[in-house]
Each structure stands twice: as structure tokens, then as C-alpha cells.
Design an enzyme around this catalytic site. Structure first.
Site, PDB file in Angstrom:
ATOM      1  N   ARG A  66       0.815  -1.224   0.000  1.00 51.22           N
ATOM      2  CA  ARG A  66       0.000   0.000   0.000  1.00 51.22           C
ATOM      3  C   ARG A  66       0.846   1.270   0.000  1.00 51.22           C
ATOM      4  O   ARG A  66       0.362   2.347   0.403  1.00 51.22           O
ATOM      5  CB  ARG A  66      -0.946   0.048   1.211  1.00 51.22           C
ATOM      6  CG  ARG A  66      -2.087  -0.930   1.084  1.00 51.22           C
ATOM      7  CD  ARG A  66      -3.004  -0.893   2.272  1.00 51.22           C
ATOM      8  NE  ARG A  66      -4.052  -1.868   2.071  1.00 51.22           N
ATOM      9  CZ  ARG A  66      -5.329  -1.546   1.846  1.00 51.22           C
ATOM     10  NH1 ARG A  66      -5.707  -0.304   1.841  1.00 51.22           N
ATOM     11  NH2 ARG A  66      -6.218  -2.493   1.654  1.00 51.22           N
ATOM     12  N   GLY A  84       5.153  13.207  14.876  1.00 52.36           N
ATOM     13  CA  GLY A  84       4.211  13.804  13.937  1.00 52.36           C
ATOM     14  C   GLY A  84       4.039  15.291  14.131  1.00 52.36           C
ATOM     15  O   GLY A  84       4.818  15.952  14.814  1.00 52.36           O
ATOM     16  N   THR A  85       2.982  15.795  13.500  1.00 50.58           N
ATOM     17  CA  THR A  85       2.682  17.223  13.587  1.00 50.58           C
ATOM     18  C   THR A  85       1.307  17.408  14.237  1.00 50.58           C
ATOM     19  O   THR A  85       0.506  16.468  14.307  1.00 50.58           O
ATOM     20  CB  THR A  85       2.666  17.866  12.186  1.00 50.58           C
ATOM     21  OG1 THR A  85       1.757  17.147  11.361  1.00 50.58           O
ATOM     22  CG2 THR A  85       4.048  17.854  11.564  1.00 50.58           C
ATOM     23  N   MET A 106      -4.273  13.264  15.349  1.00 51.95           N
ATOM     24  CA  MET A 106      -5.368  12.346  15.044  1.00 51.95           C
ATOM     25  C   MET A 106      -5.068  10.878  15.377  1.00 51.95           C
ATOM     26  O   MET A 106      -5.754   9.984  14.873  1.00 51.95           O
ATOM     27  CB  MET A 106      -5.750  12.486  13.557  1.00 51.95           C
ATOM     28  CG  MET A 106      -6.113  13.907  13.184  1.00 51.95           C
ATOM     29  SD  MET A 106      -6.683  14.110  11.488  1.00 51.95           S
ATOM     30  CE  MET A 106      -8.319  13.404  11.583  1.00 51.95           C
ATOM     31  N   ASP A 149       0.538  23.989  12.586  1.00 54.47           N
ATOM     32  CA  ASP A 149      -0.477  25.014  12.332  1.00 54.47           C
ATOM     33  C   ASP A 149      -1.123  25.402  13.656  1.00 54.47           C
ATOM     34  O   ASP A 149      -0.925  24.727  14.670  1.00 54.47           O
ATOM     35  CB  ASP A 149      -1.537  24.522  11.335  1.00 54.47           C
ATOM     36  CG  ASP A 149      -2.185  23.213  11.771  1.00 54.47           C
ATOM     37  OD1 ASP A 149      -1.553  22.161  11.587  1.00 54.47           O
ATOM     38  OD2 ASP A 149      -3.295  23.261  12.311  1.00 54.47           O
TER      39      ASP A 149
HETATM   40  N1  HPA Z   1      -5.880  19.067  13.516  1.00 54.63           N
HETATM   41  C1  HPA Z   1      -5.755  17.739  13.547  1.00 54.63           C
HETATM   42  N2  HPA Z   1      -4.635  17.124  13.230  1.00 54.63           N
HETATM   43  C2  HPA Z   1      -3.584  17.866  12.867  1.00 54.63           C
HETATM   44  C3  HPA Z   1      -3.666  19.244  12.800  1.00 54.63           C
HETATM   45  C4  HPA Z   1      -4.863  19.877  13.155  1.00 54.63           C
HETATM   46  O1  HPA Z   1      -4.974  21.119  13.114  1.00 54.63           O
HETATM   47  N3  HPA Z   1      -2.450  19.715  12.393  1.00 54.63           N
HETATM   48  C5  HPA Z   1      -1.672  18.619  12.213  1.00 54.63           C
HETATM   49  N4  HPA Z   1      -2.354  17.505  12.488  1.00 54.63           N
END
Ligand code: HPA
Length: 232
Positions: A43, A89-90, A180, A204
Site C-alpha cells: 500500500r 508527527g505534527t 489524530m 499550524d
Molecule cells: N488538527 C488535527 N490534526 C492535525 C492538525 C490539526 O490542526 N495539524 C496537524 N495535524
């Protein structure tokens, strides 16, 4: 072999770094590890094993969201004997003092996913980081003067929310940021008695509406990776 991973027995290290993006898994493996080989292309969810300072470490893409990540974590733990998962992660900031490029260590993860409501009817489970990994990460960051925030985060099921102010209720209770995946990963780690920790950089902000350009995201990942690799 498991349903979604084609690694041979012994090809995946006991410690796995878990970014969402498979190409970031490739970048992490090629940038920070030695003697790297790719063990998974099923995948397109790339997985690599290499050495960091003589210790084997794997890096596996996990996709976005709890369901995708739990497929990989479940197979890593039950089919390959993985003992330590570090999500790298972010996240989106929920607080004015949590700014772009900041590092957040997730002590605990609240969630609006039903994953634990289904597991524990009429009760709530508190998904929590491994104390040992959390403590090591904090000690390393402090010893090396790397600024960080630590606390509760939100693992949300919805990236594009209908209600632009949804985040404010969580923010009022001190939640630092949203991603998430972590509530699912910490829960699975508890179920199987393994260690898990999430390290995040802020990409962000829901408070200021700013977002880091894709290019700058990579630069801000480096300090977070330094902490993650130091504690493996
Ligand atoms: N929301 C959810 N998951 C994320 C975000 C967000 O603003 N930025 C990076 N992952």
C-alpha cells in the site's frame, strides 16, 4: 508477514518510530539511520530498519487517523514483537502559548473518537504515555536546552471541522494541541503492555490560523527527531 506488512521475521526492530507520512518514514530512515533497508512497500506504506548508534531502529509510516495507525501498530506488536512505539508527527495548536515549530510531548491524549467508548461502555479510559519514555524525553530535552511543552493533547477524528470554534472547549481545559492518532496508540500500547510516546511539532495553529509551509516542516522536525532518537 502480516496482512499489511511484508517484513520477514526479525526484520523489524523492537523500537519503531511511527510518522504518519510514508515518505517521511523514508526521510527519517535515510537522514538519521545507517545500514538502512526497506522492509515494507504494501500500500505504499513504507517501512525501514536501520541502525542508530549501533542499535536497531525501524521507521514505519502509519497513515492518518486512529484506524490506519492501529492497523500498523497492532501488526507491529502482535506479528513482529515490537516493544516500543514512538509516534513522531505534527499537530495544530489550541493555545496561544503553543506556537509554530514548538515541540509538544503528549503526556496524555483525550479523544472525540468512539474507539474507547466502544471498548469501555459507560466509562472513559485515560490514554497515557509510557512514564519511562516520557521521563527520558523530558530529561534529554532539559539537559540539551531544547524547549518543549508537555501535557494533554486531543486525538480528533475530524481535521476539517464544521464548527471553527470546536477547539475552544478543549482549549479551555488546557489541551495543548490536536492530532489524530495518539489516543488510539496509547490505548493499544496499554492493552499489549508495551511502551508508547508521542512527540509532536506544531505545524499550524487554530488560534492564529497560521500554518508552516511544507518545506519548513522538515526543518522543525529535526529537534523532535533528536529527542526521539536519543531515547531509543
Ligand atoms: N488538527 C488535527 N490534526 C492535525 C492538525 C490539526 O490542526 N495539524 C496537524 N495535524
Amino acid at each position: 508477514m502480516s496482512l499489511h506488512l511484508e517484513a520477514k521475521p526479525g526484520e523489524i526492530a523492537p523500537t519503531v518510530l511511527l510518522p504518519g507520512d510514508p515518505l517521511r518514514a523514508q526521510w527519517i530512515a535515510e537522514t538519521f539511520l545507517e545500514d538502512v533497508f526497506c522492509y515494507n512497500k504494501v500500500r505504499g506504506m513504507l517501512g525501514y530498519t536501520g541502525q542508530y548508534k549501533g542499535k536497531p531502529v525501524s521507521v514505519q509510516g502509519g497513515g492518518m487517523g486512529i484506524p490506519s495507525n492501529l492497523i500498523y501498530c497492532h501488526e507491529l506488536i502482535t506479528a513482529y514483537g515490537v516493544k516500543r512505539i514512538l509516534r513522531v508527527g505534527t499537530a495544530g495548536s489550541y493555545q496561544p502559548h503553543v506556537q509554530l515549530q514548538d515541540i509538544v510531548l503528549a503526556m496524555s491524549a483525550s479523544t472525540d473518537s468512539n474507539i474507547n467508548a466502544n471498548r469501555f461502555p459507560n466509562a472513559t479510559f485515560a490514554p497515557t504515555a509510557s512514564f519511562e519514555l516520557f521521563e527520558k524525553a523530558i530529561r534529554y530535552a532539559k539537559d540539551h536546552d531544547i524547549p518543549f511543552k508537555a501535557g494533554n493533547i486531543l486525538s480528533t477524528d475530524v481535521f476539517y471541522d464544521d464548527h471553527p470554534k470546536y477547539y475552544q472547549q478543549w482549549a479551555a481545559y488546557g489541551v495543548l494541541c490536536a492530532e489524530m492518532e495518539t489516543a488510539g496508540i496509547y490505548t493499544l500500547a496499554a492493552k499489549y503492555g508495551i511502551e508508547a510516546l508521542t512527540l509532536l511539532t506544531i505545524s499550524d495553529s487554530l488560534v492564529t490560523k497560521e500554518a508552516l509551509p511544507q518545506k519548513e516542516r522538515e526543518a522543525s522536525l529535526r529537534e523532535m527527531m533528536e529527542i526521539a532518537l536519543a531515547i531509543v
